[in-house]
Design an enzyme around this catalytic site. Sequence first.
Site, PDB file in Angstrom:
ATOM      1  N   ASN A 171       0.886  -1.177   0.000  1.00 25.14           N
ATOM      2  CA  ASN A 171       0.000   0.000   0.000  1.00 25.14           C
ATOM      3  C   ASN A 171       0.914   1.213   0.000  1.00 25.14           C
ATOM      4  O   ASN A 171       1.504   1.553   1.028  1.00 25.14           O
ATOM      5  CB  ASN A 171      -0.888  -0.029   1.255  1.00 25.14           C
ATOM      6  CG  ASN A 171      -1.718   1.239   1.389  1.00 25.14           C
ATOM      7  OD1 ASN A 171      -1.765   2.056   0.474  1.00 25.14           O
ATOM      8  ND2 ASN A 171      -2.372   1.400   2.532  1.00 25.14           N
TER       9      ASN A 171
ATOM     10  N   LYS B 160       0.171   4.190  -0.195  1.00 26.89           N
ATOM     11  CA  LYS B 160      -0.461   5.379   0.421  1.00 26.89           C
ATOM     12  C   LYS B 160      -0.202   6.591  -0.469  1.00 26.89           C
ATOM     13  O   LYS B 160      -0.162   6.442  -1.699  1.00 26.89           O
ATOM     14  CB  LYS B 160       0.052   5.562   1.860  1.00 26.89           C
ATOM     15  CG  LYS B 160      -0.104   4.270   2.679  1.00 26.89           C
ATOM     16  CD  LYS B 160       0.104   4.442   4.147  1.00 26.89           C
ATOM     17  CE  LYS B 160      -0.102   3.096   4.840  1.00 26.89           C
ATOM     18  NZ  LYS B 160       0.048   3.166   6.283  1.00 26.89           N
TER      19      LYS B 160
ATOM     20  N   HIS C 150      -9.432   1.438   4.874  1.00 31.53           N
ATOM     21  CA  HIS C 150      -8.156   1.535   5.595  1.00 31.53           C
ATOM     22  C   HIS C 150      -8.336   2.438   6.815  1.00 31.53           C
ATOM     23  O   HIS C 150      -9.109   3.396   6.776  1.00 31.53           O
ATOM     24  CB  HIS C 150      -7.076   2.099   4.668  1.00 31.53           C
ATOM     25  CG  HIS C 150      -5.707   1.981   5.248  1.00 31.53           C
ATOM     26  ND1 HIS C 150      -5.223   2.887   6.159  1.00 31.53           N
ATOM     27  CD2 HIS C 150      -4.742   1.044   5.085  1.00 31.53           C
ATOM     28  CE1 HIS C 150      -4.004   2.506   6.527  1.00 31.53           C
ATOM     29  NE2 HIS C 150      -3.689   1.404   5.893  1.00 31.53           N
TER      30      HIS C 150
ATOM     31  N   GLU D  26      -6.636   4.744   7.948  1.00 29.42           N
ATOM     32  CA  GLU D  26      -6.387   6.170   7.685  1.00 29.42           C
ATOM     33  C   GLU D  26      -7.611   6.819   7.052  1.00 29.42           C
ATOM     34  O   GLU D  26      -7.901   7.991   7.288  1.00 29.42           O
ATOM     35  CB  GLU D  26      -5.146   6.323   6.792  1.00 29.42           C
ATOM     36  CG  GLU D  26      -3.868   6.041   7.581  1.00 29.42           C
ATOM     37  CD  GLU D  26      -2.749   5.406   6.782  1.00 29.42           C
ATOM     38  OE1 GLU D  26      -2.781   5.461   5.538  1.00 29.42           O
ATOM     39  OE2 GLU D  26      -1.838   4.822   7.404  1.00 29.42           O
TER      40      GLU D  26
ATOM     41  N   GLU E 187      -5.381  -4.941  10.413  1.00 29.33           N
ATOM     42  CA  GLU E 187      -4.337  -3.958  10.676  1.00 29.33           C
ATOM     43  C   GLU E 187      -4.616  -3.271  12.016  1.00 29.33           C
ATOM     44  O   GLU E 187      -5.434  -2.343  12.077  1.00 29.33           O
ATOM     45  CB  GLU E 187      -4.311  -2.900   9.568  1.00 29.33           C
ATOM     46  CG  GLU E 187      -4.028  -3.447   8.190  1.00 29.33           C
ATOM     47  CD  GLU E 187      -3.394  -2.396   7.285  1.00 29.33           C
ATOM     48  OE1 GLU E 187      -2.332  -2.690   6.726  1.00 29.33           O
ATOM     49  OE2 GLU E 187      -3.947  -1.292   7.142  1.00 29.33           O
TER      50      GLU E 187
ATOM     51  N   GLY F 296       2.703   2.091  10.834  1.00 26.01           N
ATOM     52  CA  GLY F 296       3.680   3.178  10.698  1.00 26.01           C
ATOM     53  C   GLY F 296       4.411   3.508  11.987  1.00 26.01           C
ATOM     54  O   GLY F 296       5.088   4.519  12.087  1.00 26.01           O
TER      55      GLY F 296
ATOM     56  N   SER G 201       3.551  -2.335  10.189  1.00 22.28           N
ATOM     57  CA  SER G 201       4.996  -2.444  10.398  1.00 22.28           C
ATOM     58  C   SER G 201       5.552  -3.819  10.019  1.00 22.28           C
ATOM     59  O   SER G 201       6.512  -4.297  10.628  1.00 22.28           O
ATOM     60  CB  SER G 201       5.377  -2.086  11.845  1.00 22.28           C
ATOM     61  OG  SER G 201       5.024  -0.741  12.107  1.00 22.28           O
TER      62      SER G 201
HETATM   63  P1  13P Z   1       3.163   0.257   7.635  1.00 18.06           P
HETATM   64  O1  13P Z   1       3.620  -1.042   7.002  1.00 18.06           O
HETATM   65  O2  13P Z   1       3.903   1.458   7.149  1.00 18.06           O
HETATM   66  O3  13P Z   1       3.061   0.151   9.115  1.00 18.06           O
HETATM   67  O4  13P Z   1       1.647   0.459   7.100  1.00 18.06           O
HETATM   68  C1  13P Z   1       0.755  -0.567   7.208  1.00 18.06           C
HETATM   69  C2  13P Z   1      -0.460  -0.208   6.457  1.00 18.06           C
HETATM   70  O5  13P Z   1      -1.206   0.661   6.855  1.00 18.06           O
HETATM   71  C3  13P Z   1      -0.718  -0.903   5.190  1.00 18.06           C
HETATM   72  O6  13P Z   1      -1.988  -0.617   4.717  1.00 18.06           O
END
Ligand code: 13P
Length: 248
Positions: free
Chosen positions: A9, A11, A94, A96, A164, A170, A210
């Site tokens: 992803n 982002k 997601h 976010e 997740e 992150g 992560s």
């Molecule tokens: P990270 O791997 O940067 O923690 O992000 C995970 C994520 O949100 C994937 O959609």
Amino acid sequence: MRKPIIAGNWKMNNTASQGVALVKELAPLVTEANCDVVVCVPAIDIPAVSEAIKDTNIELGAQNVHFAEKGAYTGEISAEMLKEYGVKYVIIGHSERRQYFGETDETVNKRTLTALAAGLTPIVCVGESLEERETGKTEEVLFTQIRDGLKGIEDLTKIVIAYEPVWAIGTGKTATAEQANETIGYIRKTLGELFCPKCAANVRIQYGGSMNAKNCKELMAMEEIDGGLIGGASLKAPDFSKIVNFDK
Ligand code: 13P
């Protein structure tokens, strides 16, 4: 047998030309993959990346899709628009998007049903916050997200679920392999109760948060974990390819 699926992803990272450079570097590193390899890219990168991954085993995903077929929804993108460029997967709900853009289980459900009707494979994200985990609400939160977000889905095996935990995204804080396995086991059990046990046994459930080249083997060795949804570590071809090749 559930085929593993490793999806990046990106982002809001990578312009179209940066994205093309990344997949060109990635493609030769993942030719021996024994899993589905997906990159979920910013919408505006889709045409260029779609062209760049032709003749590779990398598949294309988007990061969102609107629930209407078309119409007056300024700034949104429809399933048909994604399909025209060969997009196969789409991330929905997601954390976010839930946190910053008002996504709810209801909108997750509408987007998921629309994506399925268009023949896209939704990657539906669920997960608890740190506060919810610490106050013992993880299962309750996941139960509601599953019941409401996946309502009305006829064939559960046509979707992918990404677990997740918000506190692991992150932050560099990964859920332990045991924690992730146990929680994904709960998700699968709940799917069996709410839908059908056979579909629950066959639906692919990823871990995200992560996940990286170092911890991927341990996570992927767990029985319930069928793949990863990877943020930061998907932005560098060598790192992402190591995750894709977790079984080598
Ligand atoms: P990270 O791997 O940067 O923690 O992000 C995970 C994520 O949100 C994937 O959609």
